[in-house]
Design an enzyme around this catalytic site. Sequence first.
Site, mmCIF file in Angstrom:
data_model
loop_
_atom_site.group_PDB
_atom_site.id
_atom_site.type_symbol
_atom_site.label_atom_id
_atom_site.label_comp_id
_atom_site.label_asym_id
_atom_site.label_seq_id
_atom_site.Cartn_x
_atom_site.Cartn_y
_atom_site.Cartn_z
ATOM 1 N N ASP A 1 0.843 -1.189 0.000
ATOM 2 C CA ASP A 1 0.000 0.000 0.000
ATOM 3 C C ASP A 1 0.883 1.244 0.000
ATOM 4 O OD1 ASP A 1 -2.313 1.782 0.802
ATOM 5 O OD2 ASP A 1 -3.251 -0.195 0.972
ATOM 6 N N HIS B 1 -3.766 6.282 3.176
ATOM 7 C CA HIS B 1 -4.340 4.993 2.801
ATOM 8 C C HIS B 1 -3.621 3.830 3.469
ATOM 9 C CE1 HIS B 1 -5.761 1.733 0.131
ATOM 10 N NE2 HIS B 1 -6.824 2.497 -0.032
ATOM 11 N N SER C 1 -11.370 -0.639 -0.475
ATOM 12 C CA SER C 1 -10.008 -0.810 0.045
ATOM 13 C C SER C 1 -10.046 -1.311 1.473
ATOM 14 C CB SER C 1 -9.258 0.528 0.027
ATOM 15 O OG SER C 1 -8.637 0.744 -1.207
#
Lengths: 234, 425
Positions: free
Chosen positions: B170, B201, B351
Amino acid sequence: MRGVAALLLCAGASGAAAQLSGTLSAVTDYRYRGVTFSDRRPAAQAGFTYDDPIGWYAGAFGSTVRLTPPRASSSNFQTIAYAGYAIRLASGVSLEAGGDYSAFAGASDLNYGEVFVGGATENLNARIYYSPRYFGTTSKAAYGEINVAQPLIDSLRLHLHLGFLRYRYENRYGYLYGVTPVKNVIDGRIGLRADLDMFQFELAWVGVSNHSAAYFITGRNTPNGVVATLSVSF
Amino acid sequence: MTILAAWRRALLVLALLAVSSIARTQGVEAPEPSATTREVLVMLRLPPLHFRPDAGYIGGYSTQSGSAARQRIAEDLATRFKLRIVNNWPMPALGVVCFVMEAPEDLPLQPLIERMSNDARVESVQAMNLFRVLAHDDPLYRLQPTAGLWHLDELHRVATGRNVRVAAIDSAVEVDHPDLRGRIVLARNFVDARDAVAEVHGTAVAGIIGARADNSVGIVGVAPDAELMALRACWERPADESAAVCSSFTLAKALQFAIDNGAKVINLSLGGPHDRLVERLLAVAVSRGAIVVAAADTRFAKGGFPASLRDVLAVAADDVQDAAETIYLAPGRDIPTTLPGSRWGFVRGSSYAAAQMAGLVALLVDLAPDQSTQQIRETLSTSDRSGTPPRRAIVDACAAVARTVGACACGCRFARGVTATPVHY
């Protein structure tokens, strides 16, 4: 003719995809399985390897040596030719089988060949070698080795080597003063290796369990010691 | 809900509301890669490791003298096809070294790739693809603790993900976040050579998977004892922190690392075009026992790439419409999680649904370490309990754990004669 043409085409394609690589090195002491082959003096070395795309490989390695075995001619150069086949499994482990032949300029009585099998991962490899006429004698010898390369930081690695030689000593030169027939010899090496672009530098401590183990080959005893190696890859 | 649980939930709400005013992160100086759309990935064969009597030779790709030979071949290819070598990375899992080469603006990529693929020295060649994370950062959304939906408290009496190595591929993770401190066993940056700056994120995904439990702050990860690997393959663009992007090359490097370091679960909360290099590495990872979880992009059939791959568990948020039958649904709304700057906030999107599934898979692997992807699929099979008309159901974590251990996992005090056997505490 078609068959020959096809073979040539295959060879051409294979050749184009093959990789040829090599190294030039300078060492402060050439240690072969823990034993000094340069009388604890610096040696120059070179090697190249040809890798076929389907797994066949072949190569040669040469090093200056200083061998003065008792009651035999001396030598100042060793060449090792080798070839084999290696395959990488889905698990990431590489397996190989091959053979090598070691020849000594001016001392062909020390020449010998051996076969080996081994396995390797990126940081670990192990091999077993067998020679029916170890260093030209009538003796059989088996040698096993395990090598570990542990990354420490980006360009620095810790190298560990442990070798074990099982040797049935049969002295064709008769009794040698001070030499005890040795059947089991352990050698070890621990070193730090730095990689800088195409250059590599290694500082290693090398030890062997019996300092006179190869007296009949080298004419010298081998104390434990520190060895430095500078190599350039091409 | 017990009084204690109610208090904990109320405190979490207050804590999140307290930080919500600063829940938007500060700008991140994320590096922009070179023009990836003009780059191609050229794979050269990496011969199997074998005997070499060269002095001091032990093995290892970075020290192998053959690397110079491959560099020479790459330079020759670059000259022949008018390319510039940008970078390279060994990928022993595939038996290749991957060279990144940049093509000039006036050189059409597809014909170039076709011509290069005919060169005997080239193992394979492909365009550099870009991937995007599949999420929206939504810090003030209504609180809906997923811990309650999956009964995490009860599941954690049975499994916590201990000794299960989970790779979160990520953007950068804030490794010293109060809820993640000490939870990241390995962190690597595959985007550039600089020290990674924490990004939204990646930090959010890592927290959902494995935030520390019982530390009196923040949240509880789905697998709070899993060994987290924070592998930065994506980078945020300063203009839009929630829209991190990744490339074929950075993903491949991270996957190779995950394979080398024994990742048992790999989470990919991202999607993009089909990519042969990434697909090959995922196949190797699966063949070595890893379970791959990917976020599904429901705009595409079967969730897009890599979620649509046969051996990948595709996961979408539970509020998406028209998800394919092969896509699992997991809670994807109002998920409290860790954010850069030692903060917490709410996130939503596939996600984060995937991250929760990765955590759940870590629990299942904790209970039965040698499960294959197919066995995990069978364990996760959902049942529709919503009545008429039927709709896809969220993965039932309690049922999955119960199937794995062969005993009751949640609400066991109501089950007659069946009790869960605690594995860890």
